[in-house]
Design a protein around this motif. Structure first.
Motif, short mmCIF file in Angstrom:
data_model
loop_
_atom_site.label_atom_id
_atom_site.label_comp_id
_atom_site.label_asym_id
_atom_site.label_seq_id
_atom_site.Cartn_x
_atom_site.Cartn_y
_atom_site.Cartn_z
N ALA B 15 0.84 -1.20 0.00
CA ALA B 15 0.00 0.00 0.00
C ALA B 15 0.87 1.25 0.00
CB ALA B 15 -0.93 -0.01 1.21
N ALA B 16 1.89 1.27 0.85
CA ALA B 16 2.75 2.46 0.96
C ALA B 16 3.46 2.72 -0.37
CB ALA B 16 3.76 2.26 2.09
N THR B 17 3.99 1.67 -0.96
CA THR B 17 4.73 1.84 -2.22
C THR B 17 3.80 2.31 -3.33
OG1 THR B 17 6.15 0.02 -1.50
CG2 THR B 17 6.33 0.69 -3.80
N ARG B 18 2.64 1.68 -3.41
CA ARG B 18 1.68 2.06 -4.45
C ARG B 18 1.23 3.52 -4.27
NH1 ARG B 18 0.34 2.05 -8.12
NH2 ARG B 18 -1.91 1.77 -8.23
N GLY B 23 1.97 9.24 -6.29
CA GLY B 23 2.22 10.65 -6.01
C GLY B 23 1.86 11.11 -4.62
N ALA B 24 1.42 10.22 -3.77
CA ALA B 24 1.08 10.64 -2.40
C ALA B 24 2.36 10.81 -1.58
CB ALA B 24 0.17 9.61 -1.75
N ASP B 25 2.21 11.61 -0.54
CA ASP B 25 3.27 11.77 0.45
C ASP B 25 3.01 10.69 1.52
OD1 ASP B 25 4.78 12.51 2.61
OD2 ASP B 25 4.04 14.57 2.71
N VAL B 26 3.94 9.73 1.67
CA VAL B 26 3.64 8.56 2.50
C VAL B 26 4.61 8.42 3.67
CG1 VAL B 26 3.22 6.06 2.51
CG2 VAL B 26 2.89 7.36 0.39
N VAL B 27 4.04 8.28 4.86
CA VAL B 27 4.82 7.86 6.02
C VAL B 27 4.37 6.44 6.37
CG1 VAL B 27 5.19 8.19 8.49
CG2 VAL B 27 5.20 10.17 6.94
N ALA B 393 -4.72 -4.10 -0.23
CA ALA B 393 -3.86 -2.92 -0.40
C ALA B 393 -4.16 -2.24 -1.73
CB ALA B 393 -2.38 -3.34 -0.34
N MET B 394 -4.28 -3.01 -2.80
CA MET B 394 -4.57 -2.44 -4.12
C MET B 394 -5.93 -1.74 -4.11
SD MET B 394 -1.85 -3.21 -5.77
CE MET B 394 -2.02 -2.98 -7.53
N LYS B 395 -6.89 -2.41 -3.45
CA LYS B 395 -8.25 -1.86 -3.42
C LYS B 395 -8.30 -0.54 -2.65
CE LYS B 395 -12.58 -2.63 -4.46
NZ LYS B 395 -13.45 -3.66 -4.96
N ALA B 396 -7.61 -0.51 -1.51
CA ALA B 396 -7.59 0.71 -0.71
C ALA B 396 -6.90 1.85 -1.46
CB ALA B 396 -6.89 0.45 0.63
N VAL B 397 -5.77 1.53 -2.11
CA VAL B 397 -5.03 2.57 -2.84
C VAL B 397 -5.89 3.12 -3.99
CG1 VAL B 397 -3.02 3.01 -4.32
CG2 VAL B 397 -2.76 1.69 -2.20
N ALA B 398 -6.59 2.22 -4.67
CA ALA B 398 -7.46 2.67 -5.77
C ALA B 398 -8.53 3.61 -5.23
CB ALA B 398 -8.09 1.47 -6.47
N ALA B 399 -9.12 3.26 -4.09
CA ALA B 399 -10.16 4.10 -3.50
C ALA B 399 -9.59 5.45 -3.07
CB ALA B 399 -10.79 3.39 -2.30
#
Lengths: 531, 405
Positions: B15-18, B23-27, B393-399
């Motif tokens: 999820a973090a990598t995706r 383009g998100a800022d990820v911690v 993870a893919m589903k959450a990132v897509a949302a």
């Protein structure tokens, strides 16, 4: 049918049975002990591990207290390698009657049980996890004892004096002729063979199963009621001394540090069948509440395992209550000559592990009397094999051994890997015992080696033990896999009733390893796994 | 957009990598290492359904019952996740999402999985096998493995044991120690020399998964030297196979710009209205609030402490105190071999992976839960944990990136 002949057959491989076998063998009788499962698998292995100082009985039963104090010293000497001299406290909880401690001290003085009141501050300094709200503390000489180590030590001593010990031999018949016992017939569960043991005397030390044994000799109306008690082992030593509540004996009144765990016990509930003892969640909750009184935070400590044992309580109107010469406290003897007109059979039940030797002495005295022999008991004088040095063990004894093997100058490169890290069991400890007891299951080896008894409860070591058994040629893959399945099935019996907190996390990890990664549940099955 | 992902297992790392790639800022905040080093190092999707072998895992996902995480995740997200993994970890993952392969385990079972490491693949379908034990590695017992593989009826296996130390003077070496030794040049040659004399024609060679921690080619090198197929078998923790995936994914996350905070647990959240404003990080010395637009909970299940059962029988989600869905009836049963209902407890989510309360309403519109913390699966029995992690993870990132907040 295999044929054997002996003077005495002892039925039952618990502390009482092996004690009686050793005593008789030391008096020069030929002895065969038969046990339907493994030694110490019944009541002897299912207690809290306390070696009584006698303190528990100074108010309720001073006679018992005196006996315990004397036997504590003897057992600590002759079974030195099974005993840890932890010492113990009797503590008055915040809501307990502080007056009981006065009765306690008076009773201890009368009974000859060493006891000394100490400052509460001193008790808390020595046992920092104790409830700071305790009101009084009395120091006693409680110890802890490994029941399996004790039983095997006593059995080895008996064997050294000529006795034969046959485990996995279930008694199927006691042959009576002309009003006297003539032979015991057993079924050898490992070979499937029947064995007839001609004998002139039988000591029935079947504990909660002794009524079933007596029935085989035609003594129909012996009534033994199993009194079920549960114990819960907590990970690590919450305390380093035995902690007793200074109250009249009650449920959950004792916390015993044994090896790497602390055991809280116990309850007393009438059970129907000693082969099916429940561990009700309600009683587990009761133990946790009781533990909280002794050690605050007990509930959030990690419970590792629980078990239930059956005290054998004899209900018999024909127990010769007036004849106390041959009795120790809490012990029941059924003299079947008197009671059933059957010569050559004595049934002995009850008592305490601490007084196992004294009970054996009494019952063998009685046997000698019936046989018309005068042979004195010598069991208090001679240590069992492994205890000759007289050194009691310390909680760190295995760490010391492992360190010694690895110390510089101890020879070449160490070659003996640790198979069970929780209990510091090495490969050679496992394989050597397997070599001596090739018929043993993993649970039998566990009782002697503590394999799988630590925090991981077999999650890591069970697979290694299975593989080693296979690799060393003790079992093929089928037998080894069945042994693994049985081991996991049996560990679960004592795990699922106490699963909460950190042990749930451990169990999840164990499931992940054994089922998730290894897929143990989809190995080819070859037998139904009995629970 | 500022995002905080909590937990560094397979779900959290993906999820973090995706998110960072989008383009998100990820911690990425994590209490410790994630679950991958404990895992078998392959990607399961679904191996057993109701105790029966699953041949086509995506079909099983499509038929997931209501309440199972896959019912919310759906086939598409799982497929996308597998493709993404295969694309980004070409050294370490291979396989066909449509069909399971059956790989030997370290107890000698044949275990279904979906994507596996290239060095394991020769174990699938091998019919004549030599299992090679290392005398100083106690977690891989060759005789037992060979014996059980033979008992499956699909493989004819025999065992040999060789003694090659990982480090001199050590009798009791972990898989990790061996893997580090195997990263050094020359180790494959030592192994080959010890194994070669024992091989018969047409035999594949099964070894514990220790053939290099960071070096992908050790197994191929050994196979070339021996002239026989070689395959690795995953071990209990410390799992070298799992560590490889962990290290590769962590490297990928950092390369994508994810900032990793390792060693501090998340202990709570602060909300404004129904939105989460920040989560509390128990860092050394003092708590710290991590403020973000979106939060993703990927802390795992009971095995990590993300879910807990107290001595009174209450199940809680320990990081944020979210509602949990707990099966009815007894949570733990008397039969070790049965599924324990407790392990299906967890957070219920909607199709966007947002956490739901008992009434089925979204608790916080900007809070997502993925991976082992989700309710409804028996991950170890089903062999479904990796697919749930990656798919959710893919589903959450897509949302999140699609603006469904």
């Amino acid at each position: 049918m295999r044929e054997l002949s002996t003077d005495v057959v002892v039925v039952g491989g618990g502390a009482t049975g092996v004690g009686a076998a050793r005593d008789a063998a030391m008096r020069g009788y030929s002895v065969v002990l038969v046990e339907r499962a493994d030694l110490g698998q019944g009541t002897t292995g299912r207690f809290h591990g306390l070696l009584h100082s006698g303190g528990r009985y100074v108010v309720s039963d001073p006679g018992s207290a005196t006996e315990c104090a004397a036997e504590n010293a003897i057992v600590g000497r002759i079974n030195a390698d099974a005993v840890e001299r932890t010492g113990g406290y009797f503590v008055t909880g915040p809501d307990d009657d502080p007056g009981f401690a006065d009765k306690f001290l008076a009773g201890a003085a009368t009974a000859g049980v060493p006891a000394k009141e100490i400052d509460v501050a001193e008790a808390l300094r020595c046992e920092p996890r104790l409830n700071p709200g305790i009101r009084r503390a009395i120091e006693v000489q409680d110890g802890t004892v490994d029941g399996w180590q004790l039983v095997w030590g006593v059995a080895r001593s008996a064997i050294g004096h000529g006795a034969k010990v046959l485990t996995y031999h279930r008694v199927t018949d006691i042959v009576v002729r002309n009003g006297a016992v003539e032979a015991v017939v057993c079924h050898d569960a490992k070979t499937g063979e029947d064995v007839r043991i001609a004998c002139s005397f039988v000591i029935n030390a079947g504990g909660p199963w002794s009524a079933q044994i007596a029935r085989l000799a035609g003594c129909e109306d012996v009534e033994v009621i199993p009194g079920r008690g549960i114990m819960v082992a907590m990970s690590h030593r919450l305390v380093n001394r035995v902690i007793n509540r200074c109250i009249y004996p009650a449920d959950g009144d004792i916390l015993v540090p044994v090896h790497t765990v602390s055991i809280i016990g116990t309850t007393d509930v009438r059970a129907e069948d000693p082969d099916h003892l429940e561990i009700p969640r309600k009683e587990v909750q009761q133990m946790l509440d009781a533990g909280e009184v002794l050690v605050p935070g007990f509930r959030t400590s990690r419970a590792l395992h629980a078990w239930a044992g059956a005290r054998p309580l004899v209900k018999d109107s024909r127990v010769s209550a007036s004849d106390t010469r041959h009795m120790s406290r809490g012990m029941s003897v059924l003299d079947h000559a008197e009671r059933d007109n059957l010569k050559g059979l004595l049934t002995i039940t009850g008592g305490k592990l601490t007084t196992y030797r004294l009970m054996a002495e009494h019952i063998i005295d009685r046997m000698c009397e019936q046989l018309g022999d005068t042979r004195p008991c010598t069991t208090a004088d001679e240590p069992v094999p492994g205890s000759e040095s007289g050194h009691n063990y310390l909680v760190t004894h295995r760490l010391k051994d492992r360190e010694a093997e690895r110390a510089p100058g101890s020879g070449d490169v160490p070659t003996d890997p640790i198979i069970c890290e929780c209990e510091l069991m090495t490969r050679s400890m496992f394989l050597d015992l397997f070599e001596q007891q090739p018929d043993a299951g993993f649970d039998d080896l566990r009782r002697q080696l503590r394999l799988g008894m630590g925090p991981c409860q077999g999650g890591f070591c069970a697979l290694r033990a299975t593989g080693l058994a296979c690799d060393a040629g003790h079992a093929d893959a089928t037998a080894a896999t069945n042994a693994l399945r049985r081991f996991l099935t049996n560990r679960w019996i004592g795990l699922w009733p106490i699963l909460y907190g950190d042990q749930v996390r451990q169990t999840a990890l164990d499931y992940w390893i054994l089922q998730g990664t290894l897929d143990v549940e989809h190995l080819p099955e070859t037998e139904e796994v009995a629970s | 957009m500022k995002t905080v992902v909590i937990g560094a297992g397979l779900a959290g790392l993906v999820a973090a990598t995706r998110l960072a790639q989008e383009g998100a800022d990820v911690v990425l905040a994590t209490k410790g290492l994630g679950g991958l080093p404990t895992s078998q190092g392959t990607i399961d999707v679904w191996g057993y359904r109701d105790g029966k072998r699953v041949e086509a895992p995506l079909d099983a996902v499509a038929a997931a019952p209501a309440g199972h995480p896959y019912a919310a995740i759906g086939v598409g997200a799982v497929k996308d996740g597998l493709a993404w993994l295969a694309e980004h970890l070409p050294d370490w993952l291979t396989g066909d999402a449509a069909a399971n392969v059956w790989l030997p385990t370290a107890v000698g079972a044949l275990r279904p999985t979906c994507l596996c490491q290239p060095g394991m693949l020769a174990g699938a379908g091998a019919t004549r096998v030599v299992i090679v034990g290392l005398a100083r590695l106690k977690d891989f017992q060759a005789a037992l493995i060979a014996g059980n593989l033979t008992r499956t009826g699909r493989v004819e296996a025999r065992a040999i044991t060789i003694d090659i130390p990982a480090r001199s003077g050590e009798a009791d070496s972990s898989a990790l120690t061996y893997a580090r030794a195997a990263d050094e040049p020359g180790f494959a040659a030592h192994l080959a020399a010890a194994i070669a004399p024992s091989l018969g024609s047409g035999e594949a060679v099964g070894l514990p998964a220790i053939l290099g921690l960071h070096t992908p080619g050790v197994g191929r090198d050994l196979a070339d030297r021996l002239g026989h197929p070689v395959f690795e078998i995953p071990l209990p923790p410390p799992s070298v196979a799992g560590l490889r995936l962990n290290d590769a994914l962590t490297t990928l996350a950092k390369a994508a710009g994810v900032r990793v905070i390792l060693g501090s647990p998340v202990t709570g959240l602060k909300a404004e209205g129904d939105r989460v404003r920040s989560v509390t990080l128990a860092s050394a010395g003092h708590d710290r609030d991590l403020v973000a637009d979106v939060f993703v909970l990927a802390t795992g299940g009971f095995e990590t402490g993300a879910l807990a059962l107290d001595s009174y029988g209450t199940v809680t989600e320990t990081a944020l105190g979210l509602p949990v869905r707990v099966p009815d009836g007894d949570l733990i049963g008397a039969d070790y071999w049965e599924a324990q209902p407790l392990f299906a407890a967890g957070c219920a989510v909607d199709v966007s992976m947002r956490v739901l309360d008992a009434g089925g309403a979204v608790v916080h519109p900007n809070l997502y839960a993925i991976g082992g913390v989700l309710a409804g699966a028996q991950r170890w029995k089903e062999k479904s944990g990796d697919g749930i992690a990656v798919g959710s993870a893919m589903k959450a990132v897509a949302a999140i990136m699609g603006g469904e907040r």
